[in-house]
Write a protein that holds these residues in place. Structure first.
Motif, PDB file in Angstrom:
ATOM      1  N   HIS A   1       0.895  -1.155   0.000  1.00  0.00           N
ATOM      2  CA  HIS A   1       0.000   0.000   0.000  1.00  0.00           C
ATOM      3  C   HIS A   1       0.930   1.201   0.000  1.00  0.00           C
ATOM      4  N   GLY A   2       1.077   1.841  -1.151  1.00  0.00           N
ATOM      5  CA  GLY A   2       2.138   2.826  -1.332  1.00  0.00           C
ATOM      6  C   GLY A   2       1.759   4.244  -0.968  1.00  0.00           C
ATOM      7  N   GLU A   3       1.550   4.479   0.317  1.00  0.00           N
ATOM      8  CA  GLU A   3       1.293   5.843   0.784  1.00  0.00           C
ATOM      9  C   GLU A   3       2.020   6.061   2.099  1.00  0.00           C
ATOM     10  N   VAL A   4       2.656   7.234   2.227  1.00  0.00           N
ATOM     11  CA  VAL A   4       3.204   7.589   3.530  1.00  0.00           C
ATOM     12  C   VAL A   4       2.065   8.077   4.419  1.00  0.00           C
ATOM     13  N   THR A   5       2.325   8.112   5.703  1.00  0.00           N
ATOM     14  CA  THR A   5       1.266   8.479   6.649  1.00  0.00           C
ATOM     15  C   THR A   5       1.603   9.741   7.435  1.00  0.00           C
ATOM     16  N   ALA A   6       2.770  10.340   7.187  1.00  0.00           N
ATOM     17  CA  ALA A   6       3.176  11.517   7.962  1.00  0.00           C
ATOM     18  C   ALA A   6       2.125  12.615   7.825  1.00  0.00           C
ATOM     19  N   PRO A   7       1.666  13.166   8.959  1.00  0.00           N
ATOM     20  CA  PRO A   7       0.565  14.131   8.890  1.00  0.00           C
ATOM     21  C   PRO A   7       0.888  15.373   8.067  1.00  0.00           C
ATOM     22  N   GLU A   8       2.164  15.698   7.958  1.00  0.00           N
ATOM     23  CA  GLU A   8       2.495  16.914   7.198  1.00  0.00           C
ATOM     24  C   GLU A   8       2.436  16.703   5.682  1.00  0.00           C
ATOM     25  N   VAL A   9       2.312  15.463   5.242  1.00  0.00           N
ATOM     26  CA  VAL A   9       2.262  15.226   3.791  1.00  0.00           C
ATOM     27  C   VAL A   9       0.804  15.253   3.316  1.00  0.00           C
ATOM     28  N   ASP A  10       0.547  16.090   2.336  1.00  0.00           N
ATOM     29  CA  ASP A  10      -0.799  16.237   1.775  1.00  0.00           C
ATOM     30  C   ASP A  10      -1.292  14.888   1.249  1.00  0.00           C
ATOM     31  N   ILE A  11      -2.570  14.595   1.468  1.00  0.00           N
ATOM     32  CA  ILE A  11      -3.095  13.274   1.093  1.00  0.00           C
ATOM     33  C   ILE A  11      -2.955  13.001  -0.401  1.00  0.00           C
ATOM     34  N   PHE A  12      -2.983  14.065  -1.214  1.00  0.00           N
ATOM     35  CA  PHE A  12      -2.857  13.851  -2.662  1.00  0.00           C
ATOM     36  C   PHE A  12      -1.404  13.603  -3.087  1.00  0.00           C
ATOM     37  N   ASP A  13      -0.456  13.831  -2.186  1.00  0.00           N
ATOM     38  CA  ASP A  13       0.962  13.626  -2.508  1.00  0.00           C
ATOM     39  C   ASP A  13       1.530  12.354  -1.883  1.00  0.00           C
ATOM     40  N   ARG A  14       0.707  11.643  -1.138  1.00  0.00           N
ATOM     41  CA  ARG A  14       1.253  10.559  -0.311  1.00  0.00           C
ATOM     42  C   ARG A  14       1.823   9.397  -1.102  1.00  0.00           C
ATOM     43  N   GLU A  15       1.302   9.166  -2.289  1.00  0.00           N
ATOM     44  CA  GLU A  15       1.847   8.081  -3.121  1.00  0.00           C
ATOM     45  C   GLU A  15       3.218   8.481  -3.679  1.00  0.00           C
TER      46      GLU A  15
END
Ligand code: DOR
Ligand code: ZN
Length: 346
Positions: free
Chosen positions: A136-150
């Motif tokens: 599941h290729g998404e980071v979870t860091a809260p500072e990363v915008d959800i649209f940029d997580r991949e």
């Protein structure tokens, strides 16, 4: 009348759940698909081969009489997963892949991996024995915008991991961005990607324009139109590295239609109709079989299915139920927002 006959397809990423939900949804997959990779994010998750064996038994018991369907089991990677247990699962033929959920990335992922360093012994063993890692290729860091997580995941987690363990076979599941497509295409080996039905059809407007529409919310969340177009080009290209993983993920309506709704879109029942529509629009009907029935088995080193299915284009739209009734409650079916004419001929 237009029709197309292809080898029976497989679904390389599926949520079947458990109990009454499993019983309510499994027939929608076994009707059209021969095999599916079964996601392990149950509560509690499927972490050991013993868990996977028991879950496989429940799936087979829930299968409608007469349906031939093979669940391909996965293990949910944790920081405590035992490499010997994973190897035993592969050797026995039970386990097809191990799934990496970054902790907190999606539904029931809190038991996933926080510190990839802790999972290295298992990943090294998987590289050695040739067992694929589904990510599941998404980071979870809260500072990363959800649209940029991949995109950030590719840069900060996936690429370093692949450089460190080039022998590890990695499936980037449910790719949603042009960044993901380009990354997979740039890899020389040991990387492939699955693409969902819904990400070929919707962009983020479906979720947000004219009101908030929870039944189009999933993770990774649908992105901008240019990303959807990149996914469509990849899926319909015939490129061996791209194949179908529906990520069909049923939740009962009350858990979707509330102040903090669950992620997941239910597409098992109409995926083949949706795909035929998309591939026809892209002048790629002759490549539907590669995407749905050939590229996945080639990647996972499994034989292709011998059975065939025929899709026919009807004169009138095919009617799918708006909701599926399960013992757990009603599940809303993915609405592509256009009429579907392609139908699996049964
Ligand atoms: O939308 C999603 N739903 N994405 C996931 O990664 C998990 C899935 C689920 O289990 O509901
Ligand atoms: Zn999923």
């Amino acid at each position: 009348m237009q029709s197309i006959t292809i080898r029976r397809p497989d679904d390389w990423h599926l949520h079947l759940r458990d109990g009454a939900m499993l019983e309510g949804v499994i027939g929608d997959t076994s009707r059209d698909f021969a095999r599916a990779i079964i996601m392990p994010n149950l509560v509690p998750p499927v972490v050991t081969t013993a868990d996977a064996e028991a879950y496989r038994g429940r799936i087979m018991a829930a299968l409608p009489k007469g349906d031939k369907f093979q669940p391909l089991m996965t293990l949910y990677l944790t920081e405590h997963t035992n490499p010997d247990d994973v190897e035993a699962g592969k050797t026995s033929g039970l386990i097809t892949a191990v799934k990496l959920y970054p902790a907190g990335a999606t539904t029931n992922s809190h038991g996933g991996v926080r510190d990839i360093e802790k999972a290295m012994p298992v990943l090294e063993r998987m590289a050695k024995i040739g067992l694929p890692l589904c990510v599941h290729g998404e980071v979870t860091a809260p500072e990363v915008d959800i649209f940029d997580r991949e995109a950030v995941f590719i840069e900060t987690v996936l690429d370093p991991l692949r450089k460190r363990l080039p022998e590890l076979k990695v499936t980037m599941e449910h790719v949603t961005t042009k960044d993901g497509i380009d990354y997979i295409k740039s890899a020389k080996s040991n990387l492939a990607g699955s693409i969902t039905t819904h990400h070929l059809i919707i962009n983020r407007n479906a979720i947000l324009v004219g009101g908030i529409r929870p039944h189009y919310y999933c993770l990774p969340v649908a992105k901008r139109e240019n990303h959807r177009l990149a996914l469509r080009a990849a899926a319909t290209s015939g490129d061996l590295r791209f194949f179908l993983g529906t990520d069909s993920a049923p939740h009962v309506d009350p858990l979707k239609e509330c102040a903090c709704g669950c992620a997941g879109i239910y597409t098992s029942i109409n995926t083949m109709s949706c795909l035929a529509h998309v591939f026809e629009q892209e002048n790629g009907l002759d490549r539907l079989e590669a995407f749905a029935s050939l590229n996945g088995p080639a990647w996972y080193g499994l034989p292709v299915n011998e059975e065939r299915i025929t899709l026919v284009k009807r004169d009138e739209p095919v009617r799918f139920p708006a909701k599926v009734e399960t013992g757990a409650g009603l599940v809303t079916v993915f609405d592509p927002m256009f009429p579907l004419y392609w139908d699996v001929d049964r």
